[in-house]
Design a protein around this motif. Sequence first.
Motif, PDB file in Angstrom:
ATOM      1  N   VAL A  67      -4.453 -33.857  35.954  1.00 10.94           N
ATOM      2  CA  VAL A  67      -3.921 -33.295  34.717  1.00 10.94           C
ATOM      3  C   VAL A  67      -4.759 -32.116  34.251  1.00 10.94           C
ATOM      4  CG1 VAL A  67      -3.481 -33.772  32.271  1.00 10.94           C
ATOM      5  CG2 VAL A  67      -2.848 -35.451  33.998  1.00 10.94           C
ATOM      6  N   PHE A  68      -6.071 -32.269  34.256  1.00  8.59           N
ATOM      7  CA  PHE A  68      -6.949 -31.219  33.763  1.00  8.59           C
ATOM      8  C   PHE A  68      -7.573 -30.402  34.896  1.00  8.59           C
ATOM      9  CE2 PHE A  68      -6.734 -34.423  30.491  1.00  8.59           C
ATOM     10  CZ  PHE A  68      -6.459 -33.662  29.370  1.00  8.59           C
ATOM     11  N   GLY A  69      -7.060 -30.577  36.086  1.00  9.83           N
ATOM     12  CA  GLY A  69      -7.515 -29.772  37.211  1.00  9.83           C
ATOM     13  C   GLY A  69      -6.363 -28.996  37.820  1.00  9.83           C
ATOM     14  N   ALA A  70      -5.408 -29.724  38.406  1.00  8.73           N
ATOM     15  CA  ALA A  70      -4.280 -29.061  39.070  1.00  8.73           C
ATOM     16  C   ALA A  70      -3.275 -28.518  38.073  1.00  8.73           C
ATOM     17  CB  ALA A  70      -3.601 -30.054  40.027  1.00  8.73           C
ATOM     18  N   LEU A  71      -2.972 -29.280  37.014  1.00 10.55           N
ATOM     19  CA  LEU A  71      -1.917 -28.863  36.094  1.00 10.55           C
ATOM     20  C   LEU A  71      -2.205 -27.530  35.399  1.00 10.55           C
ATOM     21  CD1 LEU A  71       0.810 -29.718  34.940  1.00 10.55           C
ATOM     22  CD2 LEU A  71      -0.385 -30.906  33.118  1.00 10.55           C
ATOM     23  N   PRO A  72      -3.411 -27.297  34.872  1.00  9.33           N
ATOM     24  CA  PRO A  72      -3.622 -26.004  34.205  1.00  9.33           C
ATOM     25  C   PRO A  72      -3.693 -24.815  35.155  1.00  9.33           C
ATOM     26  CG  PRO A  72      -5.194 -27.664  33.468  1.00  9.33           C
ATOM     27  CD  PRO A  72      -4.558 -28.184  34.694  1.00  9.33           C
ATOM     28  N   PHE A  73      -4.105 -25.038  36.405  1.00  8.88           N
ATOM     29  CA  PHE A  73      -4.413 -23.909  37.279  1.00  8.88           C
ATOM     30  C   PHE A  73      -3.453 -23.765  38.465  1.00  8.88           C
ATOM     31  CE2 PHE A  73      -8.455 -25.496  35.501  1.00  8.88           C
ATOM     32  CZ  PHE A  73      -8.797 -24.396  34.741  1.00  8.88           C
ATOM     33  N   ALA A  74      -2.910 -24.868  38.971  1.00 10.35           N
ATOM     34  CA  ALA A  74      -2.143 -24.786  40.216  1.00 10.35           C
ATOM     35  C   ALA A  74      -0.653 -25.030  40.054  1.00 10.35           C
ATOM     36  CB  ALA A  74      -2.714 -25.796  41.230  1.00 10.35           C
ATOM     37  N   ARG A  75      -0.239 -25.890  39.116  1.00  6.18           N
ATOM     38  CA  ARG A  75       1.170 -26.280  39.016  1.00  6.18           C
ATOM     39  C   ARG A  75       1.637 -26.102  37.575  1.00  6.18           C
ATOM     40  NH1 ARG A  75       3.590 -29.286  42.709  1.00  6.18           N
ATOM     41  NH2 ARG A  75       4.567 -30.699  41.236  1.00  6.18           N
ATOM     42  N   ASP A  76       2.195 -24.953  37.283  1.00  5.15           N
ATOM     43  CA  ASP A  76       2.708 -24.668  35.951  1.00  5.15           C
ATOM     44  C   ASP A  76       4.192 -25.015  35.927  1.00  5.15           C
ATOM     45  OD1 ASP A  76       3.317 -23.766  33.442  1.00  5.15           O
ATOM     46  OD2 ASP A  76       2.221 -21.885  33.628  1.00  5.15           O
ATOM     47  N   ALA A  77       4.529 -26.088  35.232  1.00  2.45           N
ATOM     48  CA  ALA A  77       5.911 -26.575  35.228  1.00  2.45           C
ATOM     49  C   ALA A  77       6.764 -25.925  34.154  1.00  2.45           C
ATOM     50  CB  ALA A  77       5.910 -28.096  35.020  1.00  2.45           C
ATOM     51  N   ARG A  78       6.224 -25.037  33.368  1.00  5.77           N
ATOM     52  CA  ARG A  78       6.969 -24.463  32.246  1.00  5.77           C
ATOM     53  C   ARG A  78       7.985 -23.411  32.710  1.00  5.77           C
ATOM     54  NH1 ARG A  78       2.381 -22.016  28.703  1.00  5.77           N
ATOM     55  NH2 ARG A  78       1.797 -21.296  30.786  1.00  5.77           N
ATOM     56  N   PRO A  79       9.140 -23.332  32.027  1.00  7.08           N
ATOM     57  CA  PRO A  79      10.108 -22.259  32.332  1.00  7.08           C
ATOM     58  C   PRO A  79       9.566 -20.908  31.879  1.00  7.08           C
ATOM     59  CG  PRO A  79      11.143 -24.086  31.148  1.00  7.08           C
ATOM     60  CD  PRO A  79       9.666 -24.293  31.065  1.00  7.08           C
ATOM     61  N   VAL A  80      10.146 -19.857  32.404  1.00  5.38           N
ATOM     62  CA  VAL A  80       9.757 -18.502  32.020  1.00  5.38           C
ATOM     63  C   VAL A  80      10.245 -18.230  30.598  1.00  5.38           C
ATOM     64  CG1 VAL A  80       9.982 -16.060  32.563  1.00  5.38           C
ATOM     65  CG2 VAL A  80       9.832 -17.745  34.408  1.00  5.38           C
ATOM     66  N   HIS A  81       9.384 -17.660  29.775  1.00  6.76           N
ATOM     67  CA  HIS A  81       9.733 -17.392  28.374  1.00  6.76           C
ATOM     68  C   HIS A  81      10.840 -16.348  28.284  1.00  6.76           C
ATOM     69  CE1 HIS A  81       9.332 -16.434  24.116  1.00  6.76           C
ATOM     70  NE2 HIS A  81       9.222 -15.161  24.466  1.00  6.76           N
ATOM     71  N   SER A  82      11.737 -16.567  27.324  1.00  6.63           N
ATOM     72  CA  SER A  82      12.810 -15.614  27.049  1.00  6.63           C
ATOM     73  C   SER A  82      12.918 -15.445  25.543  1.00  6.63           C
ATOM     74  CB  SER A  82      14.141 -16.118  27.619  1.00  6.63           C
ATOM     75  OG  SER A  82      15.200 -15.263  27.225  1.00  6.63           O
ATOM     76  N   ASP A  83      13.060 -14.202  25.109  1.00  9.85           N
ATOM     77  CA  ASP A  83      13.195 -13.936  23.681  1.00  9.85           C
ATOM     78  C   ASP A  83      14.655 -13.848  23.253  1.00  9.85           C
ATOM     79  OD1 ASP A  83      13.855 -11.649  24.994  1.00  9.85           O
ATOM     80  OD2 ASP A  83      12.480 -10.324  23.914  1.00  9.85           O
ATOM     81  N   GLN A  84      15.568 -14.212  24.135  1.00  3.47           N
ATOM     82  CA  GLN A  84      16.991 -14.181  23.808  1.00  3.47           C
ATOM     83  C   GLN A  84      17.404 -15.498  23.154  1.00  3.47           C
ATOM     84  OE1 GLN A  84      18.880 -11.420  24.239  1.00  3.47           O
ATOM     85  NE2 GLN A  84      16.959 -10.470  24.904  1.00  3.47           N
ATOM     86  N   PRO A  85      18.359 -15.452  22.220  1.00  6.06           N
ATOM     87  CA  PRO A  85      18.848 -16.703  21.618  1.00  6.06           C
ATOM     88  C   PRO A  85      19.625 -17.527  22.629  1.00  6.06           C
ATOM     89  CG  PRO A  85      20.185 -14.844  20.910  1.00  6.06           C
ATOM     90  CD  PRO A  85      19.028 -14.258  21.676  1.00  6.06           C
ATOM     91  N   ALA A  86      19.881 -18.766  22.258  1.00 11.09           N
ATOM     92  CA  ALA A  86      20.637 -19.639  23.153  1.00 11.09           C
ATOM     93  C   ALA A  86      22.036 -19.080  23.373  1.00 11.09           C
ATOM     94  CB  ALA A  86      20.721 -21.041  22.554  1.00 11.09           C
ATOM     95  N   PRO A  87      22.550 -19.134  24.599  1.00  7.70           N
ATOM     96  CA  PRO A  87      23.900 -18.626  24.857  1.00  7.70           C
ATOM     97  C   PRO A  87      24.945 -19.446  24.117  1.00  7.70           C
ATOM     98  CG  PRO A  87      23.070 -19.830  26.752  1.00  7.70           C
ATOM     99  CD  PRO A  87      21.928 -19.692  25.806  1.00  7.70           C
ATOM    100  N   VAL A  88      26.073 -18.810  23.827  1.00  4.16           N
ATOM    101  CA  VAL A  88      27.141 -19.497  23.096  1.00  4.16           C
ATOM    102  C   VAL A  88      27.689 -20.649  23.922  1.00  4.16           C
ATOM    103  CG1 VAL A  88      29.410 -19.227  22.032  1.00  4.16           C
ATOM    104  CG2 VAL A  88      27.717 -17.380  21.868  1.00  4.16           C
ATOM    105  N   GLU A  89      27.857 -20.429  25.214  1.00  8.59           N
ATOM    106  CA  GLU A  89      28.373 -21.470  26.089  1.00  8.59           C
ATOM    107  C   GLU A  89      27.301 -21.860  27.087  1.00  8.59           C
ATOM    108  OE1 GLU A  89      31.898 -20.198  27.952  1.00  8.59           O
ATOM    109  OE2 GLU A  89      33.046 -19.969  26.096  1.00  8.59           O
ATOM    110  N   THR A  90      27.193 -23.163  27.308  1.00  4.80           N
ATOM    111  CA  THR A  90      26.230 -23.674  28.266  1.00  4.80           C
ATOM    112  C   THR A  90      26.741 -23.482  29.687  1.00  4.80           C
ATOM    113  OG1 THR A  90      25.538 -25.334  26.669  1.00  4.80           O
ATOM    114  CG2 THR A  90      24.893 -25.701  28.949  1.00  4.80           C
TER     115      THR A  90
END
Length: 344
Positions: A67-90
């Motif tokens: 958790v404090f070794g691989a997760l911060p440095f090797a495996r980033d599970a977060r999606p890419v940030h977007s500044d766009q609002p949520a789309p009207v249709e999924t």
Amino acid sequence: MLSVYVDLGLGLVLSFLLLSLLVSGLNEAFVRLLAIRSKFLWAYLRDTMDGSDAEGRSWLPARARDVFGALPFARDARPVHSDQPAPVETAELPVSETKAEDVMTKLLYERVREIDHPKTGRTSIADIPPGRFAGAMMEMAAADPGSVDGLLEKLRTMGSPLHGHLKGVWESAQRDLDRFRQGVETWFDAEMQRLSMLYRRYVKWVVAVLGLLVTLLFTMDGLEYAKTLLRDNAFRASVAAVAEAGPDAYTELKTRCEQSDPVPCITDTLSQPALVKVFDHAIVSLSIPEEGDPAIHWNGATWWDRLTTPSHWPGYLLTYVALLFGAPFWWDLFRRITGIRSRR
């Protein structure tokens, strides 16, 4: 006599509180700098919604070292940030039986990214309200012609672990949409509580390491500090005795200040309580003279001699064990001794 023990207890509690706050601050800085909370959350979401990665490995590490070794440095599970609002249709889910890579995680982020903070890189969302998650699930279900049944079927064909959870909630709600939404919210809230408990269990290992480092860097000997507090109290009592009894009570002061003028010696001693003196043994100390700017001193040689002295090791152990209780414990104890009432 009772006041002596009260002063001793208050001094020890205050010192442990300050050091515990330092440990908590270092841990919080470490967590925020590496965005571990956010990565921990999205690793869980990827495991729950999309399953393991292409190599069959879980996104959420199983050990504290990961958790404090691989997760911060090797495996980033977060999606890419977007500044766009949520789309009207999924967007629609894939129909094929082959697992689309992280499609559910991306769809969830589309529905909750309004709460994301503006930044570059990946998302900084570290907490998703259960109501927001349930709303996102309902929006995904509404995008499918078959509503919840269609969503569950596509989750099954994708091999998503989320299928089993939502199917159980859907059957328990007796196929009622309103009860299904409430059930998803309740389920996700329980999952977040479980995830928080798991996260705190991992954090305890980091706090233990930081507590050891703080104890050794400050060479905080709890037993020696208790003795210093008692001596400090006795010295102050002797000063009061001089003021009341005159020169006959001058013996203690003469012993301590025999190499200098008594008045400046007494003033300097009383202006430096034991709590200030104990931090002078750190590897780096700070002095604030009466005139001029504060100065930082390197005490490497003295610190190493003190650290390698076996007689101090029991005191270090006492301090280390005290820091493991954490700042909330010592604050509550300090509040009880001083009578400070907490505001709710």
